[in-house]
Design a protein around this motif. Structure first.
Motif, short mmCIF file in Angstrom:
data_model
loop_
_atom_site.label_atom_id
_atom_site.label_comp_id
_atom_site.label_asym_id
_atom_site.label_seq_id
_atom_site.Cartn_x
_atom_site.Cartn_y
_atom_site.Cartn_z
N ASN A 13 1.08 -1.14 0.10
CA ASN A 13 0.17 -0.34 -0.19
C ASN A 13 1.06 1.17 0.28
O ASN A 13 0.17 2.49 -0.86
CB ASN A 13 -0.94 -0.06 0.93
CG ASN A 13 -2.02 -0.83 1.41
OD1 ASN A 13 -2.61 -1.42 0.38
ND2 ASN A 13 -3.16 -0.67 1.32
N GLU A 14 1.95 1.30 0.54
CA GLU A 14 2.86 2.74 0.46
C GLU A 14 3.59 2.38 -0.17
O GLU A 14 3.68 3.58 -0.94
CB GLU A 14 3.53 2.54 2.03
CG GLU A 14 3.21 2.78 3.25
CD GLU A 14 2.44 3.93 3.41
OE1 GLU A 14 3.20 5.18 3.37
OE2 GLU A 14 1.08 3.89 3.73
N LYS A 17 1.19 4.46 -2.59
CA LYS A 17 0.71 5.43 -2.33
C LYS A 17 1.91 6.49 -2.69
O LYS A 17 2.43 7.52 -3.23
CB LYS A 17 0.85 5.50 -0.77
CG LYS A 17 -0.53 5.43 -0.28
CD LYS A 17 -1.16 4.43 0.60
CE LYS A 17 -1.42 6.13 1.96
NZ LYS A 17 -1.21 5.70 3.49
N TYR A 20 2.77 6.75 -7.08
CA TYR A 20 1.05 6.99 -7.59
C TYR A 20 1.22 7.58 -8.91
O TYR A 20 0.68 7.59 -10.41
CB TYR A 20 0.06 6.60 -7.46
CG TYR A 20 0.24 8.37 -6.61
CD1 TYR A 20 0.33 8.68 -5.41
CD2 TYR A 20 -1.30 8.97 -7.35
CE1 TYR A 20 0.52 9.94 -5.33
CE2 TYR A 20 -1.33 10.38 -7.41
CZ TYR A 20 -0.32 11.16 -5.44
OH TYR A 20 -0.51 12.48 -6.00
N GLU A 110 -7.24 2.59 1.02
CA GLU A 110 -7.15 4.58 1.30
C GLU A 110 -7.00 4.73 0.45
O GLU A 110 -6.82 4.70 -1.08
CB GLU A 110 -5.05 4.17 1.15
CG GLU A 110 -5.03 3.13 2.68
CD GLU A 110 -3.45 3.38 2.84
OE1 GLU A 110 -3.25 4.40 4.14
OE2 GLU A 110 -2.44 2.15 2.76
N ILE A 112 -5.48 8.81 -1.66
CA ILE A 112 -4.95 9.75 -2.09
C ILE A 112 -5.24 11.52 -3.01
O ILE A 112 -5.90 10.91 -3.52
CB ILE A 112 -3.97 8.88 -2.94
CG1 ILE A 112 -3.50 8.39 -2.36
CG2 ILE A 112 -2.75 10.37 -3.06
CD1 ILE A 112 -2.25 7.26 -3.30
#
Ligand code: BTN
Length: 239
Positions: A13-14, A17, A20, A110, A112
Protein backbone atom coordinates in the motif's frame (compact mmCIF):
# COMPACT_ATOMS: atom_id res chain seq x y z
CA UNK A 1 -3.66 -5.29 -15.07
CA UNK A 2 0.05 -4.53 -14.89
CA UNK A 3 2.07 -6.52 -12.37
CA UNK A 4 5.08 -5.51 -10.27
CA UNK A 5 6.85 -7.85 -7.87
CA UNK A 6 9.27 -7.28 -4.97
CA UNK A 7 10.80 -10.05 -2.87
CA UNK A 8 10.48 -7.72 0.10
CA UNK A 9 9.01 -4.28 0.65
CA UNK A 10 7.80 -2.14 3.56
CA UNK A 11 4.14 -2.27 2.51
CA UNK A 12 2.56 -2.67 -0.93
CA UNK A 13 0.00 0.00 0.00
CA UNK A 14 2.76 2.44 0.98
CA UNK A 15 4.66 1.67 -2.24
CA UNK A 16 1.67 2.59 -4.41
CA UNK A 17 0.97 5.69 -2.32
CA UNK A 18 4.57 6.84 -2.92
CA UNK A 19 4.69 5.96 -6.62
CA UNK A 20 1.16 6.50 -7.88
CA UNK A 21 2.12 9.44 -10.07
CA UNK A 22 4.50 7.25 -12.09
CA UNK A 23 2.18 4.27 -12.38
CA UNK A 24 -0.91 3.44 -14.43
CA UNK A 25 -4.43 2.77 -13.33
CA UNK A 26 -4.79 -0.96 -12.57
CA UNK A 27 -1.21 -1.58 -11.51
CA UNK A 28 -0.88 -4.43 -9.04
CA UNK A 29 2.15 -4.75 -6.80
CA UNK A 30 2.74 -7.96 -4.89
CA UNK A 31 5.47 -9.10 -2.59
CA UNK A 32 6.83 -12.12 -0.77
CA UNK A 33 7.19 -10.28 2.51
CA UNK A 34 6.32 -6.93 4.08
CA UNK A 35 8.50 -5.37 6.75
CA UNK A 36 5.83 -2.84 7.77
CA UNK A 37 2.51 -4.36 6.68
CA UNK A 38 -0.48 -2.32 7.73
CA UNK A 39 -3.92 -3.42 8.80
CA UNK A 40 -7.04 -1.36 9.32
CA UNK A 41 -7.43 1.12 12.17
CA UNK A 42 -3.69 1.62 12.53
CA UNK A 43 -2.99 -2.02 13.27
CA UNK A 44 0.05 -3.85 11.92
CA UNK A 45 -0.30 -6.78 9.52
CA UNK A 46 2.29 -9.40 10.28
CA UNK A 47 3.16 -12.03 7.67
CA UNK A 48 5.44 -15.03 7.63
CA UNK A 49 5.90 -15.14 3.84
CA UNK A 50 3.18 -17.76 3.42
CA UNK A 51 0.57 -15.07 2.77
CA UNK A 52 -0.38 -13.47 -0.51
CA UNK A 53 0.19 -9.74 -0.14
CA UNK A 54 -0.73 -7.26 -2.83
CA UNK A 55 -2.21 -3.86 -3.59
CA UNK A 56 -4.03 -2.51 -6.61
CA UNK A 57 -3.79 1.10 -7.79
CA UNK A 58 -6.96 2.68 -9.16
CA UNK A 59 -6.81 6.04 -10.85
CA UNK A 60 -10.42 6.31 -11.94
CA UNK A 61 -12.76 9.14 -11.20
CA UNK A 62 -14.82 7.50 -8.47
CA UNK A 63 -17.40 9.39 -6.45
CA UNK A 64 -17.49 8.81 -2.71
CA UNK A 65 -20.48 6.45 -2.96
CA UNK A 66 -18.55 4.16 -5.28
CA UNK A 67 -15.46 4.32 -3.06
CA UNK A 68 -17.49 2.97 -0.14
CA UNK A 69 -18.47 -0.03 -2.25
CA UNK A 70 -14.96 -0.95 -3.40
CA UNK A 71 -13.81 -2.96 -0.37
CA UNK A 72 -17.06 -4.92 -0.65
CA UNK A 73 -16.45 -5.55 -4.37
CA UNK A 74 -12.94 -6.78 -3.51
CA UNK A 75 -14.42 -9.09 -0.88
CA UNK A 76 -16.88 -10.52 -3.41
CA UNK A 77 -14.02 -11.05 -5.92
CA UNK A 78 -12.21 -13.03 -3.24
CA UNK A 79 -15.33 -14.99 -2.33
CA UNK A 80 -15.70 -15.97 -6.00
CA UNK A 81 -12.00 -16.85 -6.28
CA UNK A 82 -12.34 -19.14 -3.27
CA UNK A 83 -15.39 -20.74 -4.91
CA UNK A 84 -13.13 -21.65 -7.83
CA UNK A 85 -10.96 -23.54 -5.32
CA UNK A 86 -14.09 -25.29 -3.96
CA UNK A 87 -13.91 -23.29 -0.75
CA UNK A 88 -17.01 -21.82 0.83
CA UNK A 89 -16.51 -18.38 2.28
CA UNK A 90 -18.45 -15.44 3.62
CA UNK A 91 -17.84 -11.73 3.53
CA UNK A 92 -17.75 -10.03 6.90
CA UNK A 93 -18.78 -6.42 6.42
CA UNK A 94 -16.93 -4.24 5.70
CA UNK A 95 -13.49 -5.66 4.96
CA UNK A 96 -12.89 -9.31 5.81
CA UNK A 97 -13.42 -12.66 4.17
CA UNK A 98 -14.00 -15.69 6.36
CA UNK A 99 -13.76 -19.44 5.82
CA UNK A 100 -15.48 -21.65 8.44
CA UNK A 101 -16.17 -18.44 10.38
CA UNK A 102 -12.47 -17.57 10.64
CA UNK A 103 -10.66 -14.72 8.90
CA UNK A 104 -8.66 -15.70 5.82
CA UNK A 105 -8.17 -12.24 4.36
CA UNK A 106 -8.29 -8.55 5.16
CA UNK A 107 -8.76 -5.58 2.88
CA UNK A 108 -7.38 -2.08 3.44
CA UNK A 109 -8.57 0.74 1.17
CA UNK A 110 -6.63 4.00 1.23
CA UNK A 111 -7.28 7.13 -0.79
CA UNK A 112 -4.85 9.78 -1.92
CA UNK A 113 -6.28 13.30 -1.95
CA UNK A 114 -4.44 16.41 -3.16
CA UNK A 115 -7.36 18.86 -3.35
CA UNK A 116 -9.19 16.18 -5.32
CA UNK A 117 -9.10 12.41 -5.40
CA UNK A 118 -5.87 11.40 -7.14
CA UNK A 119 -5.87 7.66 -6.64
CA UNK A 120 -7.09 4.77 -4.55
CA UNK A 121 -5.02 1.93 -3.20
CA UNK A 122 -6.65 -1.35 -2.26
CA UNK A 123 -4.42 -3.66 -0.25
CA UNK A 124 -5.29 -7.28 0.32
CA UNK A 125 -3.61 -9.81 2.56
CA UNK A 126 -4.69 -13.42 2.15
CA UNK A 127 -3.62 -16.26 4.44
CA UNK A 128 -2.69 -18.79 1.78
CA UNK A 129 -0.14 -21.33 3.00
CA UNK A 130 0.05 -20.55 6.72
CA UNK A 131 0.42 -23.79 8.72
CA UNK A 132 -0.72 -22.33 12.03
CA UNK A 133 -1.28 -19.03 13.79
CA UNK A 134 -0.08 -17.54 17.07
CA UNK A 135 -2.13 -18.30 20.21
CA UNK A 136 -4.03 -15.00 20.06
CA UNK A 137 -5.09 -15.62 16.43
CA UNK A 138 -5.62 -19.36 16.26
CA UNK A 139 -9.33 -19.18 17.16
CA UNK A 140 -9.92 -16.39 14.67
CA UNK A 141 -7.71 -17.03 11.63
CA UNK A 142 -7.51 -19.67 8.94
CA UNK A 143 -5.48 -20.18 5.77
CA UNK A 144 -6.47 -21.70 2.44
CA UNK A 145 -4.02 -24.51 3.13
CA UNK A 146 -5.62 -25.27 6.50
CA UNK A 147 -9.07 -25.33 4.89
CA UNK A 148 -8.06 -27.39 1.84
CA UNK A 149 -5.43 -29.68 3.36
CA UNK A 150 -2.85 -28.84 0.71
CA UNK A 151 -0.61 -25.98 -0.45
CA UNK A 152 -1.87 -23.44 -2.93
CA UNK A 153 0.33 -21.73 -5.54
CA UNK A 154 0.19 -18.08 -4.53
CA UNK A 155 0.70 -16.69 -8.05
CA UNK A 156 -1.92 -18.99 -9.50
CA UNK A 157 -4.38 -17.83 -6.88
CA UNK A 158 -3.46 -14.20 -7.54
CA UNK A 159 -4.30 -14.73 -11.22
CA UNK A 160 -7.67 -16.22 -10.33
CA UNK A 161 -8.32 -13.23 -8.08
CA UNK A 162 -7.36 -10.72 -10.75
CA UNK A 163 -9.73 -12.33 -13.25
CA UNK A 164 -12.61 -12.10 -10.80
CA UNK A 165 -11.71 -8.57 -9.77
CA UNK A 166 -11.42 -7.29 -13.35
CA UNK A 167 -14.69 -8.82 -14.37
CA UNK A 168 -16.58 -7.35 -11.37
CA UNK A 169 -14.87 -3.99 -11.85
CA UNK A 170 -15.84 -3.88 -15.56
CA UNK A 171 -19.46 -4.55 -14.63
CA UNK A 172 -19.37 -2.03 -11.79
CA UNK A 173 -18.01 0.71 -14.07
CA UNK A 174 -20.90 0.02 -16.44
CA UNK A 175 -23.33 0.41 -13.56
CA UNK A 176 -23.98 -3.33 -13.20
CA UNK A 177 -24.21 -4.02 -9.47
CA UNK A 178 -24.51 -7.82 -9.63
CA UNK A 179 -21.75 -8.12 -7.02
CA UNK A 180 -24.13 -6.64 -4.43
CA UNK A 181 -26.43 -9.62 -4.85
CA UNK A 182 -23.52 -12.03 -4.21
CA UNK A 183 -22.52 -9.91 -1.22
CA UNK A 184 -25.98 -9.91 0.33
CA UNK A 185 -26.29 -13.67 -0.11
CA UNK A 186 -22.92 -14.33 1.47
CA UNK A 187 -22.80 -11.78 4.24
CA UNK A 188 -21.47 -13.35 7.43
CA UNK A 189 -23.07 -10.87 9.81
CA UNK A 190 -26.69 -11.37 8.73
CA UNK A 191 -28.87 -12.18 11.72
CA UNK A 192 -26.00 -11.88 14.21
CA UNK A 193 -25.99 -9.83 17.43
CA UNK A 194 -23.25 -7.22 17.47
CA UNK A 195 -21.97 -4.34 19.56
CA UNK A 196 -21.22 -1.14 17.72
CA UNK A 197 -20.49 2.48 18.24
CA UNK A 198 -23.15 4.70 16.69
CA UNK A 199 -22.28 8.40 16.79
CA UNK A 200 -20.37 7.96 20.04
CA UNK A 201 -22.93 5.68 21.72
CA UNK A 202 -22.45 1.98 22.31
CA UNK A 203 -25.38 -0.05 20.99
CA UNK A 204 -26.28 -3.71 21.02
CA UNK A 205 -27.91 -4.57 17.71
CA UNK A 206 -29.11 -7.35 15.45
CA UNK A 207 -27.78 -7.26 11.89
CA UNK A 208 -30.57 -7.20 9.32
CA UNK A 209 -28.46 -7.13 6.16
CA UNK A 210 -26.49 -4.97 3.78
CA UNK A 211 -28.18 -2.08 2.00
CA UNK A 212 -27.71 -1.16 -1.69
CA UNK A 213 -25.28 1.62 -0.76
CA UNK A 214 -23.08 -0.88 1.09
CA UNK A 215 -24.08 0.20 4.58
CA UNK A 216 -24.87 -2.31 7.32
CA UNK A 217 -28.53 -2.34 8.37
CA UNK A 218 -29.06 -3.13 12.03
CA UNK A 219 -31.89 -2.93 14.57
CA UNK A 220 -31.09 -1.66 18.06
CA UNK A 221 -32.63 -2.77 21.39
CA UNK A 222 -35.62 -0.48 20.81
CA UNK A 223 -36.19 -1.92 17.30
CA UNK A 224 -34.91 1.28 15.65
CA UNK A 225 -33.36 0.66 12.24
CA UNK A 226 -29.85 2.11 11.93
CA UNK A 227 -27.63 2.25 8.88
CA UNK A 228 -23.93 1.97 9.57
CA UNK A 229 -21.80 3.55 6.86
CA UNK A 230 -18.40 2.39 8.01
CA UNK A 231 -16.55 1.24 11.06
CA UNK A 232 -16.27 -1.88 13.07
CA UNK A 233 -18.76 -4.08 14.79
CA UNK A 234 -17.88 -6.49 17.55
CA UNK A 235 -19.68 -9.77 17.56
CA UNK A 236 -21.37 -10.94 20.71
CA UNK A 237 -19.56 -14.22 20.15
CA UNK A 238 -15.99 -14.07 18.99
CA UNK A 239 -15.94 -14.21 15.20
C1 BTN B 1 -7.03 -5.76 7.89
O1 BTN B 1 -7.65 -6.81 7.97
O2 BTN B 1 -6.81 -5.05 8.88
C2 BTN B 1 -6.54 -5.33 6.52
C3 BTN B 1 -5.22 -5.98 6.21
C4 BTN B 1 -4.64 -5.56 4.88
C5 BTN B 1 -3.26 -6.14 4.69
C6 BTN B 1 -2.76 -5.92 3.29
S1 BTN B 1 -1.33 -6.89 2.95
C7 BTN B 1 -1.05 -6.03 1.47
C8 BTN B 1 -1.37 -4.57 1.74
N1 BTN B 1 -0.21 -3.87 2.26
C9 BTN B 1 -0.37 -3.49 3.53
O3 BTN B 1 0.50 -2.89 4.22
N2 BTN B 1 -1.59 -3.83 3.97
C10 BTN B 1 -2.36 -4.49 2.93
Amino acid sequence: MKFLYFDEIDSTNEYLKREYQNLDDMTLVYTGHQTAGKGRLGRTWVDDSSSLLFSILLKKDFDYRSIELLPLLCGVALHQSLNKMNLESQIKWPNDVLIQGKKCAGILLESIYREKLEALVIGIGINVNNQSFSKDLEEKAISLKMALGHEVDKEQFLNIYVQQFESLMDDFLKGDMTFMKVLKENSYLNGKMVYLNYYGENRHCRVIGIDDDGSLMVKDEKENMLNLKSGEVTLEQNY
